[in-house]
Design a protein around this motif. Sequence first.
Motif: not given
Length: 159
Positions: A17-22, A28-31
């Motif tokens: 999920a973190f990778h998708r957010c990045l 910077q936008n992956a809170s």
Amino acid sequence: MGRKSLAKERRAQIIEAFHRCLTRGGLQNASTREIAREAGVPLSILYHYFKDRDEMIEELAKNIADKIADRYLTEISRYKNPQTRFNRAIDFLFGPAMMGDEYAAFFYDCGAEARRNERILESFRMLFFRFREAIIELLIETNKSSGLSPAQMKELASM
């Protein structure tokens, strides 16, 4: 008999999920809230498995390095001739496989993040040394036709 631990699967779910957010919005936008939402877990679960966002960055860097290393080994193992292996390895290490869109943004963002964060800097040092060792091994393997000593090859790889 005890209940099966979901820690490994849950950590992988959060990292994906973190990778998708990045990929979508950059580091910077992956809170942590965005990551939890993307993973489909409460924020408290995210913090149960990772003490902070930096730990997630470290884990993702390791996962990406593992994927790249696996692809690298698969690619060069297809060739038996040392010169061909060397050429394919250089193409791989300095071509789209390493610096394609899928990973480049992550590495650029994290490179900037490493300037302020010693833990992330250390993760990237380890990543760098891992790929440096792959290059050294490749140079030593190719050494037989070059006439250089292993020490000279290591010096060349250190440039």
